[in-house]
Design an enzyme around this catalytic site. Structure first.
Site, short mmCIF file in Angstrom:
data_model
loop_
_atom_site.label_atom_id
_atom_site.label_comp_id
_atom_site.label_asym_id
_atom_site.label_seq_id
_atom_site.Cartn_x
_atom_site.Cartn_y
_atom_site.Cartn_z
N GLU A 89 0.82 -1.23 0.00
CA GLU A 89 0.00 0.00 0.00
C GLU A 89 0.85 1.27 0.00
OE1 GLU A 89 -3.00 -0.51 3.05
OE2 GLU A 89 -3.41 -2.54 2.40
N ASN B 138 2.18 -4.63 -3.47
CA ASN B 138 0.82 -5.09 -3.20
C ASN B 138 -0.04 -3.91 -2.77
OD1 ASN B 138 -1.03 -7.42 -2.70
ND2 ASN B 138 -0.92 -6.73 -0.55
N HIS C 172 -10.01 -6.50 -2.63
CA HIS C 172 -11.06 -6.31 -1.61
C HIS C 172 -12.23 -5.57 -2.28
CE1 HIS C 172 -8.76 -7.77 1.80
NE2 HIS C 172 -7.78 -6.95 1.53
N GLU D 260 -5.75 -10.84 -1.89
CA GLU D 260 -6.56 -10.69 -0.67
C GLU D 260 -8.06 -10.59 -0.98
OE1 GLU D 260 -5.20 -7.50 1.80
OE2 GLU D 260 -3.09 -7.80 1.35
N ASP E 83 -11.86 -10.60 -1.21
CA ASP E 83 -13.13 -10.86 -0.55
C ASP E 83 -14.13 -9.87 -1.13
OD1 ASP E 83 -11.80 -9.67 2.64
OD2 ASP E 83 -12.32 -8.52 0.86
O1 G3I Z 1 -2.29 -8.76 18.13
C1 G3I Z 1 -3.08 -7.81 18.84
C2 G3I Z 1 -3.46 -8.34 20.19
O2 G3I Z 1 -2.27 -8.49 20.97
C3 G3I Z 1 -4.42 -7.36 20.87
O3 G3I Z 1 -4.83 -7.91 22.11
C4 G3I Z 1 -5.64 -7.16 19.96
C5 G3I Z 1 -6.65 -6.22 20.55
O4 G3I Z 1 -6.19 -4.91 20.38
O5 G3I Z 1 -5.20 -6.62 18.71
C6 G3I Z 1 -4.36 -7.54 18.03
O6 G3I Z 1 -3.94 -6.96 16.82
C7 G3I Z 1 -4.98 -6.94 15.83
C8 G3I Z 1 -4.44 -7.68 14.60
O7 G3I Z 1 -5.37 -7.58 13.51
C9 G3I Z 1 -4.16 -9.16 14.91
O8 G3I Z 1 -5.37 -9.78 15.24
C10 G3I Z 1 -5.24 -5.48 15.46
O9 G3I Z 1 -5.86 -4.84 16.55
C11 G3I Z 1 -6.16 -5.42 14.23
O10 G3I Z 1 -6.25 -4.07 13.79
C12 G3I Z 1 -5.53 -6.23 13.10
O11 G3I Z 1 -6.43 -6.19 11.98
C13 G3I Z 1 -5.83 -6.64 10.75
C14 G3I Z 1 -5.77 -5.46 9.77
O12 G3I Z 1 -5.16 -5.92 8.55
C15 G3I Z 1 -4.94 -4.33 10.31
O13 G3I Z 1 -5.00 -3.26 9.37
C16 G3I Z 1 -6.72 -7.70 10.15
O14 G3I Z 1 -6.73 -8.85 10.99
C17 G3I Z 1 -6.18 -8.11 8.77
O15 G3I Z 1 -7.08 -8.98 8.11
C18 G3I Z 1 -6.00 -6.87 7.89
O16 G3I Z 1 -5.36 -7.30 6.71
C19 G3I Z 1 -5.00 -6.23 5.80
C20 G3I Z 1 -3.77 -6.66 5.03
O17 G3I Z 1 -2.73 -6.96 5.94
C21 G3I Z 1 -3.34 -5.59 4.05
N1 G3I Z 1 -4.43 -5.30 3.12
C22 G3I Z 1 -5.68 -4.89 3.80
C23 G3I Z 1 -6.12 -5.98 4.78
C24 G3I Z 1 -7.42 -5.60 5.43
O18 G3I Z 1 -7.21 -4.45 6.22
#
Ligand code: G3I
Length: 386
Positions: free
Chosen positions: A187, A230, A266, A295, A297
């Protein structure tokens, strides 16, 4: 006209192949990959039909030399047996949804948390899957010691360059020969009609060439890994995808080790379908790059209805068809395969149902559509060699 003849012939052949029903064309692969757990016990939805489209996605994709992947949450691999079974039997490629991001790998400076990423790499090895590494440099999910240090000046630009190079080198070397390709920079461009490089800490303190630097560092760490850029909202021809096309053309001209372009895919039913995706991917293919949908969906505002379901099927199929029409589109990856764990509801209020299987792991129309496109698509193109 020639290409059309090939496609027509291909369809007839494909039809003949699958028309023979549960024969050698279907027995071996299903037996080889038949899930032993919950997935089959729920009524064996891989029951061969007269025209046998009903095989795991990875099996159907193989005749095209195409990797069919999914993002994987490593916690779910550990805690959910059905998730684990289906992640193994349906997909030939896996991407760490979060485990390989900087904040997850190095939560405190110099202390790496390799466990979850190692677990995914081992899962892939055991299941004959290839790993798509996601992601080395991204402005999101960075560890706070890094962002705070840059913000308060305790990490100087020179130190940031050293830190970024060390991070890329350490991670890529650890998985040398185990990760097929890396999203080296994720990004990088802004959205809208006049996209520019995002003003990230890397752009600010390492300069415009940080992308070329990151690609060179990754290549030095694993010369055989395929190195990708990406991004999202670049599936069709638009100012943002054209900005990537120009950047890719320049990098290739400067002999910077860029090997592929990842189109996140997406999609959201409220926006137009990227129907010119084949023409978009074709121009990157002509640069000599691999392409991949990384990615995919398809989200929409709930509740589900027949129109939204049809729109979702059409959207998934449009991107898969675009990939199959592109000689070096090597991988089609969904961003999670079940609504049970999709990122969408937590990020888009009121939206959901974005993946090919429901929250009980049952195939949705979207899953059936993907099977059918793979099963009947002509042009069995082993050139992809995934
Ligand atoms: O690991 C922490 C954990 O320790 C903590 O307790 C918890 C609560 O705050 O948060 C956890 O981190 C979360 C992480 O996912 C792992 O589960 C983050 O808050 C959460 O924001 C994060 O979301 C991810 C998101 O990227 C972040 O922008 C999504 O799962 C993931 O599917 C999404 O994937 C991204 C790609 O990497 C890039 N392209 C877009 C795509 C969708 O946003």
């Amino acid at each position: 006209m020639k290409k059309l003849r090939i496609i027509v012939a291909g369809v007839l052949t494909a039809g003949a192949l699958y028309a023979v029903g549960p024969s050698s064309a279907t027995a071996a692969p299903t037996q080889a990959l038949a899930p032993t757990g919950q997935a089959l016990a729920t009524g064996g939805w891989h029951s061969p039909s007269p025209v046998n489209t009903d095989l795991p996605l990875r099996v159907l994709a193989r005749k095209h030399g195409l990797g069919f992947g999914t993002a994987v949450d490593v916690n779910n691999l550990t805690n959910d047996a059905t998730y684990r079974e289906l992640a193994a039997t349906e997909f030939s490629a896996v991407t760490a949804e979060n485990a390989m991001k900087w904040a997850e790998l190095e939560p405190t400076r110099g202390t790496y948390n390799w466990g979850p990423a190692d677990q995914l790499v081992e899962f892939a090895r055991r299941n004959g899957q290839k790993v798509h590494g996601h992601t080395l440099l991204w402005h999101s999910q960075l560890p706070t010691w890094l962002t705070d240090g840059v913000a308060d000046g305790s990490i100087t630009p020179a130190e940031l360059r050293t830190i970024a190079r060390n991070h890329i080198t350490t991670v890529v070397k650890r998985y040398k020969g185990k990760v097929r390709a890396w999203d080296v920079v994720n990004e990088a461009f802004t959205d809208g009609d006049s996209p520019v490089l995002r003003d990230t800490i890397f752009r600010q303190h390492l300069g415009e060439n940080y992308i070329a630097d990151a690609l060179r560092w990754a290549h030095a760490a694993d010369p055989k890994a395929k190195l990708f850029l990406n991004d999202y909202a670049i599936d069709n021809i638009n100012p943002k995808s054209t900005a990537y096309y120009e950047l890719a053309r320049q990098l290739r001209k400067q002999r910077v080790p860029l090997h592929g372009m990842g189109f996140q895919g997406h999609l959201d039913l409220q926006y137009p379908l990227p129907i010119d995706a084949p023409q978009n991917l074709a121009r990157f293919d002509r640069l000599g790059l691999e392409t991949a949908f990384t990615e995919v969906d398809v989200r929409f505002f709930l509740p589900v209805d027949t129109y939204k379901e049809a729109g979702q099927v059409g959207s998934f199929n449009t991107l898969l068809q675009a990939c199959l029409l592109t000689p070096k589109c090597v991988m089609f990856t969904v961003w999670g395969f079940t609504d049970k764990y999709s990122w969408v509801p937590g990020f888009f209020e009121g939206q959901g149902s974005a993946t090919p299987m429901d929250e009980n792991f049952q195939p949705k129309a979207a899953y059936r559509g993907l099977q059918q496109v793979l099963a009947v698509a002509a042009d069995p193109n082993s050139r992809r060699g995934f």
